[in-house]
Design a protein around this motif. Structure first.
Motif, PDB file in Angstrom:
ATOM      1  N   ASN A 498       0.817  -1.214   0.000  1.00 61.84           N
ATOM      2  CA  ASN A 498       0.000   0.000   0.000  1.00 61.84           C
ATOM      3  C   ASN A 498       0.852   1.265   0.000  1.00 61.84           C
ATOM      4  N   LYS A 499       1.755   1.348  -0.987  1.00 64.73           N
ATOM      5  CA  LYS A 499       2.638   2.508  -1.140  1.00 64.73           C
ATOM      6  C   LYS A 499       2.118   3.384  -2.276  1.00 64.73           C
ATOM      7  N   ASP A 500       1.768   4.595  -1.956  1.00 63.12           N
ATOM      8  CA  ASP A 500       1.336   5.551  -2.969  1.00 63.12           C
ATOM      9  C   ASP A 500       2.568   6.304  -3.444  1.00 63.12           C
ATOM     10  N   MET A 501       3.272   5.717  -4.418  1.00 64.17           N
ATOM     11  CA  MET A 501       4.595   6.201  -4.782  1.00 64.17           C
ATOM     12  C   MET A 501       4.628   7.624  -5.335  1.00 64.17           C
ATOM     13  N   PRO A 502       3.674   8.069  -6.177  1.00 65.60           N
ATOM     14  CA  PRO A 502       3.751   9.458  -6.635  1.00 65.60           C
ATOM     15  C   PRO A 502       3.732  10.464  -5.480  1.00 65.60           C
ATOM     16  N   ILE A 503       2.923  10.202  -4.465  1.00 69.18           N
ATOM     17  CA  ILE A 503       2.875  11.136  -3.339  1.00 69.18           C
ATOM     18  C   ILE A 503       4.158  11.031  -2.508  1.00 69.18           C
ATOM     19  N   ILE A 504       4.647   9.826  -2.302  1.00 69.11           N
ATOM     20  CA  ILE A 504       5.893   9.666  -1.550  1.00 69.11           C
ATOM     21  C   ILE A 504       7.012  10.455  -2.220  1.00 69.11           C
ATOM     22  N   GLY A 560      -4.797   1.189  -3.840  1.00 68.41           N
ATOM     23  CA  GLY A 560      -4.665   0.448  -2.588  1.00 68.41           C
ATOM     24  C   GLY A 560      -5.319   1.147  -1.417  1.00 68.41           C
ATOM     25  N   GLU A 561      -5.140   0.547  -0.241  1.00 63.72           N
ATOM     26  CA  GLU A 561      -5.623   1.188   0.982  1.00 63.72           C
ATOM     27  C   GLU A 561      -4.852   2.487   1.188  1.00 63.72           C
ATOM     28  N   THR A 562      -5.482   3.443   1.854  1.00 60.36           N
ATOM     29  CA  THR A 562      -4.863   4.748   2.035  1.00 60.36           C
ATOM     30  C   THR A 562      -3.503   4.588   2.691  1.00 60.36           C
ATOM     31  N   ASP A 563      -2.505   5.202   2.090  1.00 62.43           N
ATOM     32  CA  ASP A 563      -1.113   5.030   2.504  1.00 62.43           C
ATOM     33  C   ASP A 563      -0.796   5.972   3.669  1.00 62.43           C
ATOM     34  N   ASP A 564      -0.487   5.378   4.817  1.00 57.96           N
ATOM     35  CA  ASP A 564      -0.145   6.203   5.983  1.00 57.96           C
ATOM     36  C   ASP A 564       1.163   6.955   5.773  1.00 57.96           C
ATOM     37  N   ARG A 565       2.118   6.337   5.051  1.00 61.59           N
ATOM     38  CA  ARG A 565       3.413   6.990   4.820  1.00 61.59           C
ATOM     39  C   ARG A 565       3.234   8.337   4.129  1.00 61.59           C
ATOM     40  N   SER A 566       2.448   8.315   3.026  1.00 59.50           N
ATOM     41  CA  SER A 566       2.317   9.527   2.222  1.00 59.50           C
ATOM     42  C   SER A 566       1.611  10.628   2.995  1.00 59.50           C
ATOM     43  N   GLN A 567       0.666  10.268   3.874  1.00 61.26           N
ATOM     44  CA  GLN A 567       0.000  11.295   4.689  1.00 61.26           C
ATOM     45  C   GLN A 567       1.004  11.912   5.674  1.00 61.26           C
ATOM     46  N   GLY A 568       1.795  11.042   6.331  1.00 63.18           N
ATOM     47  CA  GLY A 568       2.777  11.549   7.287  1.00 63.18           C
ATOM     48  C   GLY A 568       3.846  12.382   6.620  1.00 63.18           C
ATOM     49  N   LEU A 569       4.337  11.941   5.458  1.00 66.37           N
ATOM     50  CA  LEU A 569       5.366  12.698   4.741  1.00 66.37           C
ATOM     51  C   LEU A 569       4.843  14.052   4.295  1.00 66.37           C
ATOM     52  N   ALA A 570       3.578  14.116   3.889  1.00 70.97           N
ATOM     53  CA  ALA A 570       3.007  15.398   3.477  1.00 70.97           C
ATOM     54  C   ALA A 570       3.009  16.386   4.637  1.00 70.97           C
ATOM     55  N   VAL A 571       2.722  15.895   5.846  1.00 68.44           N
ATOM     56  CA  VAL A 571       2.713  16.773   7.024  1.00 68.44           C
ATOM     57  C   VAL A 571       4.115  17.265   7.336  1.00 68.44           C
ATOM     58  N   VAL A 572       5.076  16.351   7.473  1.00 69.71           N
ATOM     59  CA  VAL A 572       6.421  16.767   7.894  1.00 69.71           C
ATOM     60  C   VAL A 572       7.111  17.584   6.814  1.00 69.71           C
ATOM     61  N   ALA A 573       6.690  17.420   5.549  1.00 73.49           N
ATOM     62  CA  ALA A 573       7.258  18.234   4.475  1.00 73.49           C
ATOM     63  C   ALA A 573       6.782  19.675   4.556  1.00 73.49           C
ATOM     64  N   GLY A 574       5.640  19.903   5.199  1.00 72.45           N
ATOM     65  CA  GLY A 574       5.077  21.251   5.255  1.00 72.45           C
ATOM     66  C   GLY A 574       4.089  21.517   4.139  1.00 72.45           C
ATOM     67  N   LEU A 575       3.549  20.461   3.535  1.00 79.40           N
ATOM     68  CA  LEU A 575       2.587  20.594   2.447  1.00 79.40           C
ATOM     69  C   LEU A 575       1.147  20.622   2.932  1.00 79.40           C
ATOM     70  N   GLU A 599       7.823   4.641   9.334  1.00 80.13           N
ATOM     71  CA  GLU A 599       7.006   4.880  10.523  1.00 80.13           C
ATOM     72  C   GLU A 599       7.493   6.101  11.292  1.00 80.13           C
ATOM     73  N   LYS A 600       8.780   6.369  11.229  1.00 80.85           N
ATOM     74  CA  LYS A 600       9.313   7.549  11.918  1.00 80.85           C
ATOM     75  C   LYS A 600       8.614   8.814  11.459  1.00 80.85           C
ATOM     76  N   TYR A 601       8.403   8.947  10.160  1.00 79.57           N
ATOM     77  CA  TYR A 601       7.790  10.152   9.620  1.00 79.57           C
ATOM     78  C   TYR A 601       6.293  10.211   9.943  1.00 79.57           C
ATOM     79  N   VAL A 602       5.637   9.062  10.012  1.00 77.41           N
ATOM     80  CA  VAL A 602       4.237   9.018  10.421  1.00 77.41           C
ATOM     81  C   VAL A 602       4.103   9.517  11.864  1.00 77.41           C
ATOM     82  N   LEU A 603       4.940   9.003  12.748  1.00 74.68           N
ATOM     83  CA  LEU A 603       4.897   9.419  14.145  1.00 74.68           C
ATOM     84  C   LEU A 603       5.256  10.897  14.294  1.00 74.68           C
TER      85      LEU A 603
END
Length: 767
Positions: A498-504, A560-575, A599-603
Motif C-alpha cells: 500500500n505505497k502511494d509512490m507518486p505522493i511519496i 490500494g488502501e490509504t497510505d499512511d506513509r504519504s500522509q505523514g510525509l506530506a505533514v512533515v514536508a510542510g505541504l 514509521e518515523k515520519y508518520v509518528l
C-alpha cells in the motif's frame, strides 16, 4: 551434518519467528606531495583475500620530536612498532570518489626508541568489489614517516615483503554473500611466521618489496586523508557467561555470550594436535538471510593463541572446536567507531527507555567505515538509513560522530554521474541503481540540511551545494505542476504494501527543495533561495490540488488502501495546512502500512499536528514486539524477524531507531532552530507521560532538560554558553515563574513563549 548447517540450526532455534564524477570535494589538510613508492610482495599472489607481511628497520636519534606516519593501502592494515600493536585495523574501505583512495595519518610521537626501530605491517587486500568498497584491482601499500616535517623513512625496495603463508585465500563454502568485499578469514597456524613483527626477527631470507609506482599513481590515484577517527579498541575481554578454564572440548559447539550486539574479533588459547580446524562465527552469520563472514583456525602442535582480525557482529560467539582440544581461554575484542554515548533520555514509562537503549545500540553497531543498513547482511551505506541514523546520532552520541555523516555526504556527491543522478550504496564496485526517494531524502531537509543545522559546518554545505542543484534538475514537472514519478534503478519507497509512490516522491522532492533553498540562503545566494521558495509555494498549491481527496491524499492511479506513509510525509514536508490535520489524524488512527523506516515520519507528523498522546500510543503499539523481545539488544529491519520481516529480516537495522530522535526532539522538545545550535527551542510534548529528563551533547555544549508534569508543572533547563533558547509552556498553565521570578511571555498557538540566554533555569507553573 555440515558444521555451518549445524550452527545455522542452533541460530534458527533461538529466533522467535520463521525465520564523470564531481571534482574531489574532500579537502586534504596535508599539502606535502607523496614521494614514497607503492610496494607489494614479489611472490605470486591470489586475486583476492591476500595477506602480506611487510617489515622495515631504521634508526633515529630524536625520539621526542613530532613523528607522523602517512600510510595508504588497499584494503586494511595492522601496524606494529617494535613488536607493539599501534593500529588495530587501519585503512578505510576504498572510494572517496570512484577512482581514489583513503590514507591514514598515525601519530608516532614519543613511540620510537633511540637507535634501531622496526615497523611491521600486516596488509589485508580484499580483492573483491562490494557495497561500500571499490577495489583498485592491485594489492599495495605506500607509507612515509616524517619527523618535524622531514621525510625519514619511505616505502621502497629496502622494505621486506612476503605473502603471509598462514592466511588461506580460499575457504570452504559457504562464502560471504556477494555484497561484502570481505572474505572468510582462515589461518593455518602450521604455516605461521612466528614473531615476525618483533625487532629481533631475522628477515634476511625475506625478499625485497616489489615497487609498483611512485607517489600519486594508478590504480590508487589521488589520496584522501582519513576523515573519521581510528577505531575505539576495548582490548581483550572475557565473555559474559563464566567458563571454567581449562577444559577439554567434547566436540560440541561452545556458545559464548557477548555483552550486546557489537563488532567483535574472537580470541582463543588452546592446547591441541596439529591440524585441528576450529570455526568461529556469531548468531548473525546468516542473520540477514545470506551468509556473513566467519573465522577458521587450523592448529599447530602444542599450546597456542590466536585472534582472528576480521570483525564480525552478533550477540553470541559460536566456537566449533573438535573433540579432544584443550581450551585454555576464550575471549573477544570489541572495536567500533570512536564516539561516546553522550546523550541520554529517561521517562516514567520504561517501554520508551528500553526502546531508546536498543536504538542507541543499533545505531552504534551500524557505524564503522560508513553508516550502514545492517552489519548482518551487507554493511552498505543506503541513504534512507543514513538520514535516520545521523538524526539519532546528533542527539545520542558525542560530536566525533558528525564526521561519519560528513564523509558520507561528500562520498555521495563525489560519486554523482555525468547525467547528474546520484545513487546508493556507495562506494561500490557492484551497484549502480538510483533509489529516487532515498536520494531526495539524502540531499534534503532531513539529510544534508539537518547536518548543517546540527553542526554549523558551512564549508561542507558549500562543497555539495552545486551537485545537489544538479541532482534536483533531473526531476521534471507534470502539466499539473507536481513532479513526475521516477523509477530510477530501484523505486523502493519503503518495504511493505500500500505505497502511494507518486505522493511519496512528491513529498520527498518538496523536502529536497526546502533543504536546497536553506543551503542557498546560508551561502548568501538569496536570489536563488527566493526563487526556490517561490517555486515551493506554487508546488504546494499544485500538490494539494492534484492529490487531496477531501479527507486524505491519494494519487490518481493508486488503488490500494490509504497510505499512511504519504500522509505523514506530506505533514512533515510542510505541504499540509492545519485545517487538514483532523482528517489526516483519522487516517493515521486506522492505517498502519509503513515499515519501521517510514514509521518515523508518520509518528513525527502526529507530534507536529499536536497529537502526542496518540503518537506515543502508536509508537508503543508498532514497536512493542521488537522492544520487548529479550533475545536481541538491537532493533529489527521489519516488524518481525526473518520471514516475518522485510529484506531478509535482519535483527540490527538502525532505521528502526527513529523513535529515539522523536523522544528527544518532540517529547523533550529540544531542537535546533539555527545552524550549530546557536538558537534552539524547548517545547516539550509529554502526552500521557509525567516525567522526562534529557541530555543533548551539541556542538555548543550540553543541553539538559527535565520536565515534571504532576501536581505542578516543573521545567528545569541548562543552556550552554553563547546560545539562546525559546521556551514553550502550554497556555493552560498560569503563575509561571522562572528562578522564582515571574516570566514575561508572549502567547502563540496555545503556548506561552519566552527566550532565555545561557544558564540554569527552573520554571514552575500551575493550572
Amino acid at each position: 551434518m555440515k558444521w555451518y548447517l549445524m550452527l545455522l540450526s542452533i541460530y534458527l532455534a533461538s529466533c522467535k519467528g520463521d525465520y564523470s564524477p564531481q571534482a574531489n570535494a574532500f579537502q586534504n589538510s596535508d599539502a606535502k606531495e607523496w614521494q614514497a613508492n607503492w610496494i607489494t610482495a614479489k611472490d605470486s599472489l591470489a586475486d583476492k583475500n591476500v595477506w602480506i607481511a611487510f617489515r622495515k628497520q631504521f634508526s633515529v636519534e630524536n625520539t621526542e620530536t613530532p613523528t607522523i606516519l602517512r600510510i595508504a593501502v588497499d584494503s586494511k592494515y595492522w601496524l606494529y612498532l617494535n613488536g607493539e600493536m599501534i593500529v588495530f585495523e587501519g585503512g578505510l574501505k576504498r572510494g572517496p570518489t570512484p577512482n581514489d583512495t583513503y590514507y591514514d595519518e598515525v601519530d608516532l610521537t614519543g613511540k620510537l626508541q633511540k637507535g634501531e626501530n622496526t615497523l611491521a605491517v600486516l596488509l589485508w587486500y580484499f580483492g573483491k568489489e562490494g557495497m561500500t568498497h571499490k577495489s583498485s584491482g592491485q594489492v599495495g601499500m605506500m607509507g612515509e614517516l616524517y619527523q618535524n616535517n622531514q621525510l625519514m623513512v619511505q616505502t621502497d625496495d629496502t622494505w621486506k615483503a612476503i605473502p603471509h603463508s598462514a592466511y588461506i585465500s580460499e575457504s570452504e563454502d559457504p562464502q560471504p554473500n556477494w555484497r561484502l568485499p570481505e572474505s572468510n578469514v582462515v589461518f593455518d597456524a602450521r604455516k605461521d611466521i612466528s614473531e615476525w613483527v618483533n625487532p629481533g626477527f631475522d628477515d634476511n631470507n625475506w625478499p625485497s618489496a616489489k615497487i609498483l609506482g611512485t607517489g600519486i599513481t594508478e590504480p590508487w590515484n589521488s589520496l584522501v586523508k582519513r576523515p573519521i577517527p581510528f577505531w575505539k579498541d576495548s582490548g581483550l575481554k572475557a565473555y559474559k557467561n563464566e567458563m571454567n578454564f581449562p577444559f577439554v572440548s567434547t566436540g560440541d559447539t561452545i556458545t559464548c555470550t557477548l555483552p550486546y550486539n557489537g563488532h567483535f574479533t574472537p580470541y582463543l588459547s588452546i592446547n591441541a594436535k596439529a591440524g585441528e580446524r576450529i570455526t568461529m562465527l556469531t548468531d548473525n552469520y546468516k542473520g540477514g538471510s545470506e551468509y556473513n563472514m566467519r573465522a577458521e583456525y587450523i592448529s599447530e602442535e602444542g599450546e597456542q593463541t590466536y585472534e582472528s582480525l576480521g570483525w564480525i557482529n552478533g550477540h553470541v560467539m559460536y566456537h566449533v572446536i573438535p573433540r579432544g582440544v584443550e581450551v585454555l581461554d576464550l575471549k573477544y575484542r570489541e572495536t567500533g567507531y570512536d564516539t561516546e554515548f553522550a546523550g541520554s533520555i529517561l521517562v516514567d514509562d520504561d517501554f520508551y527507555n528500553q526502546m531508546c537503549k536498543k536504538a542507541v545500540r543499533t545505531l552504534y553497531v551500524t557505524m564503522r567505515d560508513n553508516y550502514m543498513d545492517t552489519p548482518g547482511r551487507e554493511r552498505a551505506q543506503w541513504w534512507g538509513d543514513v538520514v535516520l541514523e545521523s538524526g539519532e546520532a546528533f542527539y545520542a552520541l558525542s560530536r566525533s560522530s558528525d564526521a561519519l555523516m560528513r564523509k558520507g555526504m561528500l562520498e555521495l556527491m563525489n560519486w554523482q554521474r555525468p547525467d547528474s543522478t546520484i545513487f546508493s550504496p556507495i562506494p561500490t564496485g557492484i551497484w549502480d541503481q538510483e533509489l529516487p526517494g532515498q536520494m531526495l531524502s539524502s540531499v534534503g531537509h532531513y539529510g544534508f540540511w539537518n547536518y548543517y543545522l546540527n553542526t554549523g559546518d558551512l564549508e561542507t554545505i558549500a562543497q555539495i551545494y552545486t551537485p545537489v542543484k544538479r541532482y534536483l534538475s533531473v526531476w521534471k514537472y507534470t502539466k499539473e505542476g507536481v513532479v513526475k514519478e521516477r523509477q530510477g534503478g530501484w523505486n523502493l519507497g519503503d518495504w511493505g504494501e500500500n505505497k502511494d509512490m507518486p505522493i511519496i516522491q512528491n513529498t520527498q522532492f518538496f523536502m529536497a527543495l526546502k533543504g536546497y533553498a536553506n543551503m542557498a540562503e546560508a551561502l548568501g545566494n538569496k536570489t536563488e533561495a527566493d526563487s526556490v521558495r517561490k517555486e515551493m509555494k506554487r508546488f504546494k498549491k499544485s500538490f494539494n490540488e492534484t492529490f487531496w481527496r477531501g479527507d486524505h491524499y491519494r494519487s490518481a492511479n493508486y488503488k490500494g488502501e490509504t497510505d499512511d506513509r504519504s500522509q505523514g510525509l506530506a505533514v512533515v514536508a510542510g505541504l499540509v495546512d492545519a485545517d487538514k490535520y483532523k482528517a489526516i489524524y483519522k487516517v493515521l488512527q486506522k492505517e498502519k502500512h509503513a515499515s519501521p523506516y517510514m514509521e518515523k515520519y508518520v509518528l513525527e507528523a502526529l507530534f507536529q499536528m499536536g497529537y502526542p498522546e496518540y503518537a506515543l500510543q502508536r509508537m508503543k503499539e508498532r514497536f512493542s514486539k521488537m522492544v520487548l523481545d529479550t533475545t536481541y539488544t538491537t532493533l529489527w529491519e521489519g516488524w518481525g524477524i526473518g520471514a516475518e520481516g522485510y529484506g531478509g529480516g535482519t535483527t540490527n537495522h538502525a532505521w528502526s531507531g527513529g523513535g529515539l530522535t522523536l523522544l528527544y526532539q518532540y517529547v523533550a522538545g529540544i531542537a535546533p532552530t539555527s545552524p550549530g545550535w546557536e538558537t534552539f527551542l524547548i517545547r516539550p510534548q509529554l502526552g500521557f507521560l509525567k516525567h522526562i529528563s534529557a541530555v543533548v551533547p551539541t556542538v555548543k555544549g550540553t543541553i539538559k532538560v527535565e520536565v515534571k508534569n504532576e501536581e505542578t508543572y516543573q521545567l528545569i533547563m541548562e543552556v550552554p554558553a553563547e546560545t539562546k533558547a525559546k521556551v514553550y509552556i502550554p497556555s493552560k498553565y498560569k503563575d509561571i515563574k522562572i528562578n522564582e521570578t515571574e516570566v514575561i511571555y508572549t502567547e502563540k498557538e496555545g503556548f506561552k513563549l519566552f527566550e532565555i540566554d545561557s544558564g540554569y533555569y527552573k520554571v514552575e507553573a500551575t493550572e
